[in-house]
Design a protein around this motif. Structure first.
Motif, PDB file in Angstrom:
ATOM      1  N   THR A  10       0.840  -1.205   0.000  1.00 49.28           N
ATOM      2  CA  THR A  10       0.000   0.000   0.000  1.00 49.28           C
ATOM      3  C   THR A  10       0.874   1.253   0.000  1.00 49.28           C
ATOM      4  OG1 THR A  10      -1.737  -1.164   1.211  1.00 49.28           O
ATOM      5  CG2 THR A  10      -1.826   1.240   1.231  1.00 49.28           C
ATOM      6  N   LEU A  11       1.933   1.260   0.790  1.00 45.66           N
ATOM      7  CA  LEU A  11       2.848   2.401   0.825  1.00 45.66           C
ATOM      8  C   LEU A  11       3.537   2.597  -0.520  1.00 45.66           C
ATOM      9  CD1 LEU A  11       4.398   4.617   2.404  1.00 45.66           C
ATOM     10  CD2 LEU A  11       6.085   2.844   2.952  1.00 45.66           C
ATOM     11  N   LEU A  12       4.018   1.507  -1.114  1.00 42.22           N
ATOM     12  CA  LEU A  12       4.674   1.591  -2.421  1.00 42.22           C
ATOM     13  C   LEU A  12       3.719   2.127  -3.483  1.00 42.22           C
ATOM     14  CD1 LEU A  12       6.685  -1.768  -2.488  1.00 42.22           C
ATOM     15  CD2 LEU A  12       7.584   0.530  -2.136  1.00 42.22           C
ATOM     16  N   LYS A  13       2.486   1.653  -3.457  1.00 38.56           N
ATOM     17  CA  LYS A  13       1.493   2.113  -4.433  1.00 38.56           C
ATOM     18  C   LYS A  13       1.140   3.593  -4.214  1.00 38.56           C
ATOM     19  CE  LYS A  13      -0.260  -0.250  -7.177  1.00 38.56           C
ATOM     20  NZ  LYS A  13       0.170  -0.423  -8.572  1.00 38.56           N
ATOM     21  N   GLU A 159       4.775  -6.294  -6.355  1.00 34.73           N
ATOM     22  CA  GLU A 159       3.387  -6.714  -6.585  1.00 34.73           C
ATOM     23  C   GLU A 159       3.318  -8.094  -7.232  1.00 34.73           C
ATOM     24  OE1 GLU A 159      -0.587  -4.298  -7.761  1.00 34.73           O
ATOM     25  OE2 GLU A 159       1.149  -3.987  -9.041  1.00 34.73           O
ATOM     26  N   LEU A 160       4.233  -8.364  -8.166  1.00 38.06           N
ATOM     27  CA  LEU A 160       4.271  -9.694  -8.787  1.00 38.06           C
ATOM     28  C   LEU A 160       4.618 -10.771  -7.768  1.00 38.06           C
ATOM     29  CD1 LEU A 160       6.067  -8.961 -12.165  1.00 38.06           C
ATOM     30  CD2 LEU A 160       3.885 -10.135 -11.905  1.00 38.06           C
ATOM     31  N   ILE A 161       5.570 -10.477  -6.911  1.00 38.57           N
ATOM     32  CA  ILE A 161       5.986 -11.466  -5.916  1.00 38.57           C
ATOM     33  C   ILE A 161       4.885 -11.698  -4.882  1.00 38.57           C
ATOM     34  CG2 ILE A 161       7.607 -11.881  -4.022  1.00 38.57           C
ATOM     35  CD1 ILE A 161       9.739 -10.460  -5.799  1.00 38.57           C
ATOM     36  N   VAL A 162       4.261 -10.621  -4.425  1.00 35.36           N
ATOM     37  CA  VAL A 162       3.252 -10.730  -3.372  1.00 35.36           C
ATOM     38  C   VAL A 162       1.927 -11.262  -3.908  1.00 35.36           C
ATOM     39  CG1 VAL A 162       1.854  -9.389  -1.748  1.00 35.36           C
ATOM     40  CG2 VAL A 162       4.310  -8.966  -1.932  1.00 35.36           C
ATOM     41  N   LYS A 163       1.440 -10.643  -4.984  1.00 34.09           N
ATOM     42  CA  LYS A 163       0.117 -11.000  -5.506  1.00 34.09           C
ATOM     43  C   LYS A 163       0.172 -12.004  -6.646  1.00 34.09           C
ATOM     44  CE  LYS A 163      -2.432  -6.765  -4.537  1.00 34.09           C
ATOM     45  NZ  LYS A 163      -3.189  -5.676  -5.162  1.00 34.09           N
TER      46      LYS A 163
END
Length: 172
Positions: A10-13, A159-163
């Motif tokens: 969320t912070l990165l986004k 995001e790719l790694i997490v989601k």
């Protein structure tokens, strides 16, 4: 996904959206300035004698628009990409291929930051023809835009790694 991971993403986004919100008006204002300078150039050539600095300023503005707008295109995934081979892979292989591709892009962009910065330093002794402006200011957009795209690529990688997918992509 853990709460810490979710809050990090969320912070990165949020930072990504902040950069986007800053770049959009800058690109718009630069485009408006380019239109104004080119209009002045045309009017002055037709009605008076040509204003000498307009050609140089329009060229420099176009360079800045090109690089800064490319960061916005990169953030939105609007650059040309051939994805049919990756899209044909099973989900887990697709995720791995996208992570590898994002790492390759990140490596290229980091190299562009370093090389662009060095090139900017080398050109610092050169002055523009009509304005006598240090070319450092013109070439500064190369490492700047590459650094912004590095941030966007880093957010995509997390995001790719997490989601397992980027926003706007659908996992099959």
């Amino acid at each position: 996904m853990t709460e810490a991971t979710r809050s990090l993403l969320t912070l990165l986004k949020r930072v990504e959206h902040g950069l986007d919100a800053l770049l959009q008006p800058v690109v718009f204002a630069t485009m408006a300035a380019l239109i104004g300078v080119i209009t002045l150039q045309i009017v002055s050539r037709v009605l008076f004698s040509a204003v000498g600095w307009t050609e140089e300023v329009s060229r420099f503005l176009l360079v800045w628009i090109t690089f800064l707008a490319s960061t916005l295109a990169f953030q939105r995934g609007r650059h040309i990409a051939v994805t049919f081979a990756v899209d044909a892979l099973p989900v887990q292989l697709r995720k791995g291929a996208r992570i590898l591709a994002t790492l390759a892009v990140l490596a290229f962009l980091i190299a562009l930051v370093v090389i662009g910065y060095r090139y900017m330093q080398v050109q610092s002794y050169q002055k523009s023809a009509s304005l006598r402006l240090s070319m450092t200011y013109v070439y500064a957009v190369i490492p700047l835009s590459a650094a912004i795209m590095c941030w966007y690529a880093l957010v995509d990688l997390v995001e790719l790694i997490v989601k397992g997918e980027r926003v706007g992509e659908s996992a099959q």
